[in-house]
Design an enzyme around this catalytic site. Sequence first.
Site, PDB file in Angstrom:
ATOM      1  N   CYS A  21      21.089  31.734 -13.198  1.00  0.00           N
ATOM      2  CA  CYS A  21      22.678  31.416 -12.392  1.00  0.00           C
ATOM      3  C   CYS A  21      21.582  31.408 -10.924  1.00  0.00           C
ATOM      4  CB  CYS A  21      23.293  32.651 -13.276  1.00  0.00           C
ATOM      5  SG  CYS A  21      23.865  32.478 -14.308  1.00  0.00           S
TER       6      CYS A  21
HETATM    7  N1  LIG Z   1      22.618  31.413 -19.061  1.00  0.00           N
HETATM    8  C1  LIG Z   1      23.363  32.990 -18.537  1.00  0.00           C
HETATM    9  O1  LIG Z   1      22.712  33.738 -18.007  1.00  0.00           O
HETATM   10  C2  LIG Z   1      24.697  32.324 -17.630  1.00  0.00           C
HETATM   11  C3  LIG Z   1      25.240  32.979 -17.040  1.00  0.00           C
HETATM   12  C4  LIG Z   1      26.165  32.751 -16.428  1.00  0.00           C
HETATM   13  C5  LIG Z   1      26.781  31.927 -16.486  1.00  0.00           C
HETATM   14  N2  LIG Z   1      26.431  30.956 -17.572  1.00  0.00           N
HETATM   15  C6  LIG Z   1      27.029  29.416 -17.490  1.00  0.00           C
HETATM   16  O2  LIG Z   1      27.429  28.987 -19.272  1.00  0.00           O
HETATM   17  C7  LIG Z   1      27.461  28.194 -19.241  1.00  0.00           C
HETATM   18  C8  LIG Z   1      26.427  27.645 -20.285  1.00  0.00           C
HETATM   19  O3  LIG Z   1      25.262  28.331 -20.539  1.00  0.00           O
HETATM   20  P1  LIG Z   1      24.355  28.637 -21.566  1.00  0.00           P
HETATM   21  O4  LIG Z   1      22.786  29.504 -20.584  1.00  0.00           O
HETATM   22  O5  LIG Z   1      24.845  29.389 -22.687  1.00  0.00           O
HETATM   23  O6  LIG Z   1      23.742  27.049 -21.638  1.00  0.00           O
HETATM   24  P2  LIG Z   1      22.765  26.795 -23.381  1.00  0.00           P
HETATM   25  O7  LIG Z   1      22.397  25.528 -23.044  1.00  0.00           O
HETATM   26  O8  LIG Z   1      21.711  28.112 -24.023  1.00  0.00           O
HETATM   27  O9  LIG Z   1      24.176  26.637 -24.299  1.00  0.00           O
HETATM   28  C9  LIG Z   1      25.295  25.137 -23.932  1.00  0.00           C
HETATM   29  C10 LIG Z   1      25.825  25.072 -25.843  1.00  0.00           C
HETATM   30  O10 LIG Z   1      26.661  24.584 -25.725  1.00  0.00           O
HETATM   31  C11 LIG Z   1      26.318  23.241 -26.446  1.00  0.00           C
HETATM   32  N3  LIG Z   1      27.164  22.051 -26.497  1.00  0.00           N
HETATM   33  C12 LIG Z   1      27.032  20.980 -25.372  1.00  0.00           C
HETATM   34  N4  LIG Z   1      28.067  19.882 -25.249  1.00  0.00           N
HETATM   35  C13 LIG Z   1      28.694  20.348 -26.037  1.00  0.00           C
HETATM   36  C14 LIG Z   1      29.930  19.958 -26.675  1.00  0.00           C
HETATM   37  N5  LIG Z   1      30.401  18.880 -26.295  1.00  0.00           N
HETATM   38  N6  LIG Z   1      30.499  20.792 -27.983  1.00  0.00           N
HETATM   39  C15 LIG Z   1      29.567  21.585 -28.628  1.00  0.00           C
HETATM   40  N7  LIG Z   1      28.673  21.887 -27.821  1.00  0.00           N
HETATM   41  C16 LIG Z   1      28.534  21.748 -26.576  1.00  0.00           C
HETATM   42  C17 LIG Z   1      25.161  22.992 -26.627  1.00  0.00           C
HETATM   43  O11 LIG Z   1      24.063  22.044 -27.731  1.00  0.00           O
HETATM   44  C18 LIG Z   1      24.206  24.599 -26.484  1.00  0.00           C
HETATM   45  O12 LIG Z   1      24.154  24.811 -27.787  1.00  0.00           O
HETATM   46  C19 LIG Z   1      26.585  26.969 -17.960  1.00  0.00           C
HETATM   47  O13 LIG Z   1      27.393  26.844 -17.296  1.00  0.00           O
HETATM   48  C20 LIG Z   1      26.285  28.279 -17.128  1.00  0.00           C
HETATM   49  O14 LIG Z   1      25.787  28.141 -15.687  1.00  0.00           O
HETATM   50  C21 LIG Z   1      24.867  31.045 -18.508  1.00  0.00           C
END
Ligand SMILES: NC(=O)c1ccc[n+]([C@@H]2O[C@H](COP(=O)([O-])OP(=O)(O)OC[C@H]3O[C@@H](n4cnc5c(N)ncnc54)[C@H](O)[C@@H]3O)[C@@H](O)[C@H]2O)c1
Length: 460
Positions: free
Chosen positions: A272
């Site tokens: 992030c």
């Molecule tokens: N990981 C962190 O520390 C964190 C913190 C704050 C914000 N975020 C934000 O949260 C969001 C997600 O991050 P994450 O780390 O959980 O990502 P990630 O890659 O771990 O998980 C995303 C999931 O979404 C699924 N996916 C993709 N397209 C899809 C669709 N159309 N329908 C259903 N599922 C779908 C993928 O298969 C995956 O399991 C990002 O925008 C990220 O910037 C993440």
Amino acid sequence: MTALPSVSVVGLGKLGACIAACFADKGFEVVGSDVSSHTVELVNQGRPPVTEPGLPEMLARSRGRLRATQDAGEAVHATDATFIVVPTPSNDEGGFSISYVIDAARSIGRALRDKKGYHLVVLTSTVLPGSTEYGMVPVLEQESGKRCGEDFGVCYSPEFIALGQVIRDFLNPEFLLIGEFDARSGEKLSAIYKSVCDNDPSVARMSLVNAELTKISVNAYVTMRISFANMVAALSEQLPGGDVDTVTGALGFDTRIGSRYLKGAVAYGGPCFPRDNQALAYLARQLGQKASLAEAVHAFNESTNQRLAERVLELVPEGGSVAVLGLSYKPDSNVIEEAAGFLLVRSLVEAGARVTVHDPMAMDAVRQVLGDSIAYASGVADAVQGKDVVVIANPDRAYAGLDLASIPRSTVVVDAWRMLRKQAAAAAAPNYIGLGLGEDNQRLARALAGMWTDPAGARS
Ligand SMILES: NC(=O)c1ccc[n+]([C@@H]2O[C@H](COP(=O)([O-])OP(=O)(O)OC[C@H]3O[C@@H](n4cnc5c(N)ncnc54)[C@H](O)[C@@H]3O)[C@@H](O)[C@H]2O)c1
């Protein structure tokens, strides 16, 4: 007592799986949805699709209240509100792609077409200002044939969580950030959060675009603080008796400053901070404004990684060996994205050093990238044994217990987080280097005295 609304979570990754589990744990009926059949299968078996402390126990407790499907439409039909938590990868210029958000919105919109009653759609993924209102809402309206603000509501509500403590952070937020299309959407989401949070956080309700700007501004501000403390640490190290902990400790007493994220250690990393800071710079450039503040923080952070590598390489004899302890961007996480320890290992390998690594959780992630170019220790003692230099690159509790007395004096210990400084001082260990601490030696004193000696001035 009114019944809890049911919620769906689209995207069951590092953040979404934890959010779904937290809702289910608090008694909500939850339907998760993911494009990955493996993820869906795991969740339906009550097993975690990602590594996160507390998640396995929570999923096991939640069986019966949480199920998963690959069909986002089905998840929408079965619930009152949908959280979208899909990836928003950074592009080369620092912006975020919303292609996964749009894919998810298409499925959700199609499901809304024949769904009776009001539905709330909450975008949780990190996006740039304008993405929700001008990117996602038109897709939802087009696919559903319905009007946002009448038939369904929309909020943008990102999470401020750190991996390794996602569940704790989600249930105990510093504050709740709610960007709302209209008041009805914001009220519905506030009520949902009130039923799930363990604490009683302040709620910041605002327009969608202000919330989008707030999210990246918060993280970019924190990167600026971390970099500031790292600058103070670098300066402290060049002063005789300089001590970053003393200086930042006093800075923290000033209520205009405060003490959090003012440690002075390694460069910030993770999924992030680097990209939110870059996104703020990108936004500034797009809007024709000066991006130099965020750009300088980014450049300084990169220089902090380089500086650490140079400092360590100075200590490694020709053909010598180094152990790097702590590879993930923070303790209790297996994520090595932009992590100082991992980047240090890569630089050391490129420079020809023989590197052994240790991390409680991130060894597999590093092995996938660096393979056989480094050695993987079976434990901390094994990592340290017989090395010329040992570097503690993240403040994992596994390294706080390191016994300096058990390390031969021929091994130099570089402690980026100064976890062992008391132990080192008590033992007067000459082979200990706490970064951010200036040696009490004459070289630094002479250099400092030289800066204030003005031969021309002395003559006049
Ligand atoms: N990981 C962190 O520390 C964190 C913190 C704050 C914000 N975020 C934000 O949260 C969001 C997600 O991050 P994450 O780390 O959980 O990502 P990630 O890659 O771990 O998980 C995303 C999931 O979404 C699924 N996916 C993709 N397209 C899809 C669709 N159309 N329908 C259903 N599922 C779908 C993928 O298969 C995956 O399991 C990002 O925008 C990220 O910037 C993440």
